[in-house]
Design a protein around this motif. Structure first.
Motif, PDB file in Angstrom:
ATOM      1  N   LYS A 127     -64.741  20.982 -21.020  1.00  0.00           N
ATOM      2  CA  LYS A 127     -64.673  21.980 -19.957  1.00  0.00           C
ATOM      3  C   LYS A 127     -64.466  23.369 -20.565  1.00  0.00           C
ATOM      4  N   LYS A 128     -65.388  24.250 -20.274  1.00  0.00           N
ATOM      5  CA  LYS A 128     -65.301  25.630 -20.750  1.00  0.00           C
ATOM      6  C   LYS A 128     -65.326  26.528 -19.529  1.00  0.00           C
ATOM      7  N   ASP A 129     -64.155  26.926 -19.095  1.00  0.00           N
ATOM      8  CA  ASP A 129     -64.068  27.670 -17.850  1.00  0.00           C
ATOM      9  C   ASP A 129     -63.323  28.991 -17.958  1.00  0.00           C
ATOM     10  N   LEU A 130     -63.128  29.476 -19.186  1.00  0.00           N
ATOM     11  CA  LEU A 130     -62.469  30.764 -19.387  1.00  0.00           C
ATOM     12  C   LEU A 130     -63.493  31.825 -19.757  1.00  0.00           C
ATOM     13  N   SER A 131     -63.459  32.939 -19.069  1.00  0.00           N
ATOM     14  CA  SER A 131     -64.325  34.056 -19.449  1.00  0.00           C
ATOM     15  C   SER A 131     -63.791  34.663 -20.741  1.00  0.00           C
ATOM     16  N   ILE A 132     -64.578  35.505 -21.354  1.00  0.00           N
ATOM     17  CA  ILE A 132     -64.122  36.151 -22.587  1.00  0.00           C
ATOM     18  C   ILE A 132     -62.888  37.017 -22.313  1.00  0.00           C
ATOM     19  N   GLY A 133     -62.833  37.634 -21.140  1.00  0.00           N
ATOM     20  CA  GLY A 133     -61.665  38.434 -20.768  1.00  0.00           C
ATOM     21  C   GLY A 133     -60.420  37.585 -20.617  1.00  0.00           C
ATOM     22  N   GLN A 134     -60.571  36.421 -20.007  1.00  0.00           N
ATOM     23  CA  GLN A 134     -59.432  35.520 -19.851  1.00  0.00           C
ATOM     24  C   GLN A 134     -58.980  34.989 -21.210  1.00  0.00           C
ATOM     25  N   ALA A 135     -59.932  34.630 -22.055  1.00  0.00           N
ATOM     26  CA  ALA A 135     -59.591  34.142 -23.393  1.00  0.00           C
ATOM     27  C   ALA A 135     -58.860  35.227 -24.182  1.00  0.00           C
ATOM     28  N   ALA A 136     -59.310  36.459 -24.046  1.00  0.00           N
ATOM     29  CA  ALA A 136     -58.657  37.572 -24.741  1.00  0.00           C
ATOM     30  C   ALA A 136     -57.221  37.743 -24.250  1.00  0.00           C
ATOM     31  N   LYS A 137     -57.051  37.724 -22.959  1.00  0.00           N
ATOM     32  CA  LYS A 137     -55.712  37.915 -22.379  1.00  0.00           C
ATOM     33  C   LYS A 137     -54.763  36.789 -22.793  1.00  0.00           C
ATOM     34  N   LEU A 138     -55.231  35.552 -22.752  1.00  0.00           N
ATOM     35  CA  LEU A 138     -54.390  34.407 -23.084  1.00  0.00           C
ATOM     36  C   LEU A 138     -54.077  34.297 -24.574  1.00  0.00           C
ATOM     37  N   SER A 139     -54.946  34.857 -25.407  1.00  0.00           N
ATOM     38  CA  SER A 139     -54.753  34.748 -26.855  1.00  0.00           C
ATOM     39  C   SER A 139     -54.120  35.981 -27.478  1.00  0.00           C
ATOM     40  N   GLY A 140     -54.137  37.097 -26.757  1.00  0.00           N
ATOM     41  CA  GLY A 140     -53.614  38.334 -27.333  1.00  0.00           C
ATOM     42  C   GLY A 140     -54.592  39.000 -28.286  1.00  0.00           C
ATOM     43  N   VAL A 141     -55.848  38.616 -28.200  1.00  0.00           N
ATOM     44  CA  VAL A 141     -56.909  39.164 -29.042  1.00  0.00           C
ATOM     45  C   VAL A 141     -57.852  39.950 -28.137  1.00  0.00           C
TER      46      VAL A 141
END
Length: 89
Positions: A4-18
């Motif tokens: 399951k790949k359901d995170l946008s790049i913006g969400q991934a950035a926010k959750l990772s701190g990158v």
């Protein structure tokens, strides 16, 4: 088994701190795998999964510990594969 790949790049950035820019750069350099794409009209959006997020976080942690990007990504892949995840590079 479908991952399951359901995170946008913006969400991934926010959750990772990158930043989004860093994630794009790491992808272009081959340090993170090709994300899934969702087509909406004429645009294509990157979508990330839990494993992708884990890898991004590990790369960031290694960079924070003073490693340069190539080594940080290599170590992250080793760390992920040692805990049972998939190796990306």
């Amino acid at each position: 088994m479908t991952i399951k790949k359901d995170l946008s790049i913006g969400q991934a950035a926010k959750l990772s701190g990158v930043s989004v820019k860093q994630i794009r750069h790491w992808h272009e350099k081959g340090y993170i795998p090709e994300p899934s794409r969702v087509i909406c009209g004429e645009r294509s959006y990157r979508m990330f999964g839990k494993e992708d997020l884990e890898l991004i976080r590990e790369i960031k942690a290694n960079l924070d510990n003073g490693y340069r990007l190539p080594v940080a990504a290599q170590k992250a892949n080793e760390q992920i594969s040692n805990i049972g995840g998939n190796q990306y590079a």
